[in-house]
Design a protein around this motif. Structure first.
Motif, short mmCIF file in Angstrom:
data_model
loop_
_atom_site.label_atom_id
_atom_site.label_comp_id
_atom_site.label_asym_id
_atom_site.label_seq_id
_atom_site.Cartn_x
_atom_site.Cartn_y
_atom_site.Cartn_z
N PRO A 279 0.85 -1.20 0.00
CA PRO A 279 0.00 0.00 0.00
C PRO A 279 0.89 1.25 0.00
O PRO A 279 1.89 1.31 0.73
CB PRO A 279 -0.78 -0.12 1.32
CG PRO A 279 -0.73 -1.59 1.67
CD PRO A 279 0.60 -2.08 1.17
N GLN A 280 0.53 2.23 -0.79
CA GLN A 280 1.35 3.45 -0.86
C GLN A 280 1.39 4.15 0.51
O GLN A 280 2.43 4.69 0.90
CB GLN A 280 0.79 4.42 -1.92
CG GLN A 280 1.58 5.72 -2.05
CD GLN A 280 3.01 5.49 -2.50
OE1 GLN A 280 3.26 4.86 -3.52
NE2 GLN A 280 3.97 6.02 -1.74
N GLU A 281 0.29 4.10 1.24
CA GLU A 281 0.28 4.72 2.57
C GLU A 281 1.34 4.11 3.48
O GLU A 281 1.94 4.81 4.29
CB GLU A 281 -1.11 4.57 3.21
CG GLU A 281 -2.15 5.53 2.67
CD GLU A 281 -3.44 5.49 3.48
OE1 GLU A 281 -3.53 4.66 4.41
OE2 GLU A 281 -4.35 6.28 3.18
N LEU A 282 1.56 2.82 3.34
CA LEU A 282 2.56 2.16 4.17
C LEU A 282 3.97 2.63 3.81
O LEU A 282 4.79 2.92 4.68
CB LEU A 282 2.45 0.64 4.00
CG LEU A 282 3.48 -0.20 4.77
CD1 LEU A 282 3.43 0.09 6.26
CD2 LEU A 282 3.27 -1.68 4.50
N ILE A 283 4.26 2.75 2.53
CA ILE A 283 5.58 3.25 2.10
C ILE A 283 5.75 4.70 2.55
O ILE A 283 6.83 5.10 3.01
CB ILE A 283 5.74 3.13 0.58
CG1 ILE A 283 5.64 1.65 0.15
CG2 ILE A 283 7.06 3.73 0.11
CD1 ILE A 283 6.68 0.74 0.78
N ASP A 284 4.70 5.50 2.47
CA ASP A 284 4.76 6.89 2.96
C ASP A 284 5.08 6.91 4.46
O ASP A 284 5.90 7.72 4.93
CB ASP A 284 3.43 7.61 2.71
CG ASP A 284 3.19 7.92 1.26
OD1 ASP A 284 4.15 7.89 0.47
OD2 ASP A 284 2.02 8.18 0.90
N GLU A 285 4.43 6.02 5.20
CA GLU A 285 4.65 5.99 6.65
C GLU A 285 6.10 5.60 6.97
O GLU A 285 6.72 6.16 7.87
CB GLU A 285 3.69 5.00 7.31
CG GLU A 285 3.78 4.99 8.82
CD GLU A 285 2.63 4.23 9.47
OE1 GLU A 285 2.55 4.26 10.71
OE2 GLU A 285 1.83 3.61 8.75
N ILE A 286 6.64 4.65 6.20
CA ILE A 286 8.02 4.22 6.42
C ILE A 286 9.00 5.35 6.08
O ILE A 286 9.92 5.66 6.85
CB ILE A 286 8.34 2.98 5.56
CG1 ILE A 286 7.51 1.78 6.03
CG2 ILE A 286 9.83 2.65 5.62
CD1 ILE A 286 7.57 0.59 5.09
N GLN A 287 8.81 5.99 4.94
CA GLN A 287 9.76 6.96 4.44
C GLN A 287 9.57 8.36 5.03
O GLN A 287 10.55 9.08 5.25
CB GLN A 287 9.68 7.05 2.91
CG GLN A 287 10.01 5.74 2.18
CD GLN A 287 11.45 5.29 2.38
OE1 GLN A 287 11.79 4.71 3.41
NE2 GLN A 287 12.30 5.59 1.43
N TYR A 288 8.32 8.74 5.25
CA TYR A 288 8.03 10.08 5.76
C TYR A 288 7.67 10.09 7.25
O TYR A 288 7.41 11.15 7.83
CB TYR A 288 6.86 10.70 5.00
CG TYR A 288 7.14 11.03 3.56
CD1 TYR A 288 8.40 11.41 3.12
CD2 TYR A 288 6.11 11.00 2.62
CE1 TYR A 288 8.64 11.73 1.79
CE2 TYR A 288 6.33 11.33 1.29
CZ TYR A 288 7.59 11.70 0.88
OH TYR A 288 7.82 12.02 -0.43
N CYS A 289 7.59 8.89 7.84
CA CYS A 289 7.18 8.75 9.26
C CYS A 289 5.76 9.22 9.49
O CYS A 289 5.40 9.64 10.59
CB CYS A 289 8.14 9.51 10.18
SG CYS A 289 9.83 8.90 10.10
N THR A 290 4.94 9.17 8.46
CA THR A 290 3.51 9.48 8.59
C THR A 290 2.77 8.89 7.41
O THR A 290 3.26 8.96 6.27
CB THR A 290 3.25 11.00 8.63
OG1 THR A 290 1.83 11.23 8.61
CG2 THR A 290 3.89 11.70 7.44
N PRO A 291 1.60 8.26 7.63
CA PRO A 291 0.83 7.73 6.52
C PRO A 291 0.10 8.83 5.75
O PRO A 291 -0.34 8.62 4.63
CB PRO A 291 -0.16 6.78 7.20
CG PRO A 291 -0.34 7.35 8.56
CD PRO A 291 0.99 7.95 8.93
#
Length: 517
Positions: A279-291
């Motif tokens: 899920p893109q939200e999961l990658i955002d959360e990993i990379q940006y520290c926020t979903p």
């Protein structure tokens, strides 16, 4: 007066022209009223810390009006009656080679085995929905080549090979946004690329060149180890003393043809693995520290490499907000790749995760120059059989894959032909399978949350680069054996993406024209 500055600002400041002016005024003691315009020259995101910053390089116009310079194509001459050069393949290497020929006063005849963009779309629909693979019209073959439907990523590490800026400017001249000259990792988008490719083709034809679709080359005319022309599938013969061979990394019939004619080619190391979707939200959360990245940050990407028991395992062609596509070029095989629309606004992110394949790995196929190709084919055919002998891709959830467990259920995927739950140990070579199992665990240590069963693994990602090199003279760029033949781009083993292929196409065209006198 104009001044250049480089600095970091929060994403919301970088996205707001007035806020950016205010920052510059405070930071560099510039009178706000004197700032007429701020032109962003380069932009990249620094997400290494919790407070994400945007790196900017800008040009500030103080008490001076900004006049945007429109980027236009070169002054192409009409070459209708000029000496001819055959270019085999209408991908990035072939099209840029053709345009460069026109610039230099020679007539290109571009031979493309596939169809034009519009007709090609119908075959892609059949591939996605009906599982019908057209060997001449698919995600790899047709107007624009594989580049047309491969996301339009323009990032390259090949800066020593040629003028990257020139290639980007030409893309802008043919319709791409100027943002590709600003972003650290420029990207056009699969939805935008076809119109740009069509404009290139139109320009070639308008200035006296020829672009012939549905024109598969099936033979080369060679006399005294010099090229004399080509023969097409329908029997037509086209003569020329110079042939630029820009057929792409999947033109297996060309490799077979060269081999059958005792024209020298070499087996080449490549990489092979799977395509993984999160899920893109999961990658955002990993990379940006926020979903919830908000409106000022783009969908996040990732790039990762690990050494697993002495073998490289790494991400390849990562597509944020993207889609996985079926990229087989013949019936009886499964090949996956990824692409993104220009807005990268899909709900999932995907990336090839591949393992380096060494000459010793494909030695089981002997010392033939086609040994790496045979290795590649075998894996793709196993995937096809495991998926049910259609374009349905064999798949597992990521943690299940690493634990050697068949997934009881699979998540919804962007891969339109569909997926089937399969133990991928049946498909992948043992060392590739084990390297990926351990590699995913290592990825999870570096990217907290990556190692999850929310992600799904699709087999196979196998067309990372050509499994064959067509050797050429470094000085003349001619084939080492056949005079007048210029192996070019990804298919010849001398490029690894749109920009590097375009650069190589231009270089081969220049050498061919120079040799014509």
């Amino acid at each position: 007066m104009q001044k250049e500055f480089s600095f970091q600002v929060p994403p919301e400041t970088a996205a707001n022209a007035e806020a950016l002016k205010q920052f510059l005024s405070r930071q560099y003691d510039l009178p706000f009223k004197d700032i007429n315009h701020v032109e962003i020259l380069k932009r990249s995101i620094d997400a290494r810390q919790r407070n994400i910053k945007v790196n900017l390089k800008v040009q500030v116009f103080l008490k001076e009006d900004f006049k945007e310079e429109k980027i236009t194509p070169p002054e192409y001459q009409n070459v209708s009656n000029a000496e001819e050069i055959i270019i085999v393949g209408a991908g990035p290497a072939g099209l840029f080679a053709a345009l460069r020929c026109i610039e230099l006063g020679k007539k290109p005849i571009v031979l493309e085995r596939g169809k034009d963009v519009r007709a090609r779309r119908r075959d892609l629909k059949k591939l996605n929905i009906e599982h019908v693979v057209n060997e001449d019209s698919n995600y790899c073959f047709g107007e624009g080549g594989a580049g047309t439907y491969s996301d339009g990523k323009l990032y390259t590490r090949s800066k020593k090979r040629g003028d990257v800026q020139r290639i980007l400017e030409l893309f802008v001249a043919f319709g791409a946004t100027k943002q590709i000259m600003v972003e650290a990792h420029p990207h056009i988008g699969t939805n935008k690329l076809p119109a740009i490719i069509q404009e290139m083709t139109r320009t070639i034809i308008e200035h006296g060149g020829e672009v012939l679709f549905n024109s598969r080359v099936t033979d080369f005319t060679v006399k005294d180890e010099e090229i004399r022309g080509v023969t097409l599938l329908d029997g037509r013969k086209i003569g020329a003393k110079k042939v630029v061979l820009a057929t792409g990394h999947s033109a297996r019939d060309i490799f077979e043809l060269l081999y059958s004619k005792n024209i020298h080619i070499e087996a080449k190391a490549f990489a092979l693995g799977v395509r993984v979707e999160h899920p893109q939200e999961l990658i955002d959360e990993i990379q940006y520290c926020t979903p919830n990245r908000g409106e000022f940050l783009p969908p996040s990407s990732y790039s990762i490499v690990k050494q697993v028991q002495g073998r490289g395992v790494y991400s390849f062609c990562m597509c944020p907000g993207g889609i996985i596509a079926p990229c087989a070029t013949s019936p009886g095989e499964i090949v996956t790749n990824g692409w993104s629309p220009s807005k990268r606004d899909q709900a999932t992110a995907n990336s090839g995760i591949v393992v380096e394949i060494r000459p010793s790995d494909f030695a089981i196929f002997g010392d033939s120059p086609l040994a790496a190709l045979r290795f590649q084919q075998e894996v793709e055919q196993k995937a096809w059989r495991a998926g049910g002998k259609t374009q349905t891709a064999p798949a597992q959830r990521l943690v299940d894959f690493s634990n050697g467990k068949v997934s009881a259920t699979l998540p919804v995927t962007s891969y339109k032909p569909g997926i089937a739950s399969v133990e991928l140990a049946e498909v992948l070579p043992g060392f590739v399978y084990k390297s990926l199992q351990n590699g995913f665990r290592e990825f999870g240590k570096s990217m907290k949350g990556y190692f999850t069963n929310e992600a799904v693994v699709h087999a196979t990602e196998s067309r990372t680069s050509s499994p064959v090199r067509i050797p050429r003279n470094p000085a003349t760029l001619e084939h080492v054996q056949i005079k007048g033949l210029y192996p070019c781009g990804e298919g010849a083993g001398y490029a690894g993406g749109i920009v590097s292929a375009a650069i190589d196409g231009e270089k081969c065209a220049e050498k061919a024209v120079l040799a014509m006198g």
